[in-house]
Design a protein around this motif. Sequence first.
Motif, PDB file in Angstrom:
ATOM      1  N   MET A   1      62.524  45.892  66.712  1.00  0.00           N
ATOM      2  CA  MET A   1      62.118  46.481  67.544  1.00  0.00           C
ATOM      3  C   MET A   1      61.910  47.611  66.334  1.00  0.00           C
ATOM      4  SD  MET A   1      65.656  48.292  68.707  1.00  0.00           S
ATOM      5  CE  MET A   1      67.336  47.611  68.733  1.00  0.00           C
ATOM      6  N   HIS A   2      61.112  48.607  65.924  1.00  0.00           N
ATOM      7  CA  HIS A   2      60.856  49.765  64.914  1.00  0.00           C
ATOM      8  C   HIS A   2      62.006  50.715  65.303  1.00  0.00           C
ATOM      9  CE1 HIS A   2      58.067  51.591  62.281  1.00  0.00           C
ATOM     10  NE2 HIS A   2      58.042  52.733  63.387  1.00  0.00           N
ATOM     11  N   GLU A   4      62.774  54.604  63.750  1.00  0.00           N
ATOM     12  CA  GLU A   4      62.157  56.409  62.732  1.00  0.00           C
ATOM     13  C   GLU A   4      64.197  56.611  63.558  1.00  0.00           C
ATOM     14  OE1 GLU A   4      58.658  57.767  63.809  1.00  0.00           O
ATOM     15  OE2 GLU A   4      57.804  55.978  64.230  1.00  0.00           O
ATOM     16  N   SER A  14      61.767  54.812  58.516  1.00  0.00           N
ATOM     17  CA  SER A  14      60.810  53.526  58.939  1.00  0.00           C
ATOM     18  C   SER A  14      60.360  52.295  59.142  1.00  0.00           C
ATOM     19  CB  SER A  14      59.434  54.622  59.221  1.00  0.00           C
ATOM     20  OG  SER A  14      58.641  54.207  59.624  1.00  0.00           O
ATOM     21  N   GLU A  16      61.390  48.224  60.821  1.00  0.00           N
ATOM     22  CA  GLU A  16      61.866  47.216  61.969  1.00  0.00           C
ATOM     23  C   GLU A  16      63.264  47.048  61.690  1.00  0.00           C
ATOM     24  OE1 GLU A  16      59.734  45.481  64.703  1.00  0.00           O
ATOM     25  OE2 GLU A  16      58.786  47.197  63.696  1.00  0.00           O
ATOM     26  N   ASN A  85      60.272  48.883  72.835  1.00  0.00           N
ATOM     27  CA  ASN A  85      61.098  48.639  71.093  1.00  0.00           C
ATOM     28  C   ASN A  85      60.616  49.306  69.938  1.00  0.00           C
ATOM     29  OD1 ASN A  85      62.355  46.606  72.132  1.00  0.00           O
ATOM     30  ND2 ASN A  85      60.756  44.883  71.458  1.00  0.00           N
ATOM     31  N   LYS A  86      60.436  50.610  70.584  1.00  0.00           N
ATOM     32  CA  LYS A  86      60.804  52.001  69.572  1.00  0.00           C
ATOM     33  C   LYS A  86      62.396  52.375  68.974  1.00  0.00           C
ATOM     34  CE  LYS A  86      57.929  54.653  66.912  1.00  0.00           C
ATOM     35  NZ  LYS A  86      56.754  55.286  66.977  1.00  0.00           N
ATOM     36  N   ILE A  88      63.367  56.092  68.358  1.00  0.00           N
ATOM     37  CA  ILE A  88      63.526  57.554  67.673  1.00  0.00           C
ATOM     38  C   ILE A  88      64.260  58.568  67.471  1.00  0.00           C
ATOM     39  CG2 ILE A  88      61.758  59.418  67.285  1.00  0.00           C
ATOM     40  CD1 ILE A  88      59.279  57.938  68.653  1.00  0.00           C
TER      41      ILE A  88
END
Length: 92
Positions: A1-2, A4, A14, A16, A85-86, A88
């Motif tokens: 997942m990403h 930030e 930022s 993975e 999958n992001k 923040i």
Amino acid sequence: MHLEIVTPEASLVSGEVSSVTVPGVNGEYQMLDNHAATVSLLVAGTVKFEGNPTIADGQEGKFTKTPDGKWSLVITSGTVEMNNNKVIVLAD
């Protein structure tokens, strides 16, 4: 997942990761790949993540790496959003 991680001063991280743990208002919780979409307030505590995302130049001193390979960042408050999958994290 990403992941930030952003503060009012700068974008700190930022890239993975395999897991993110945050200090939610009802206690600490962890998000992994394909976690349900969520938005939550964060309280004072530590954001932890596993992986090798890019830490912005000049921001490395804000992070520590634990013996088990997790990165950590102390925050005073913030919000987190997980969707598709992001993750923040908007942190103070």
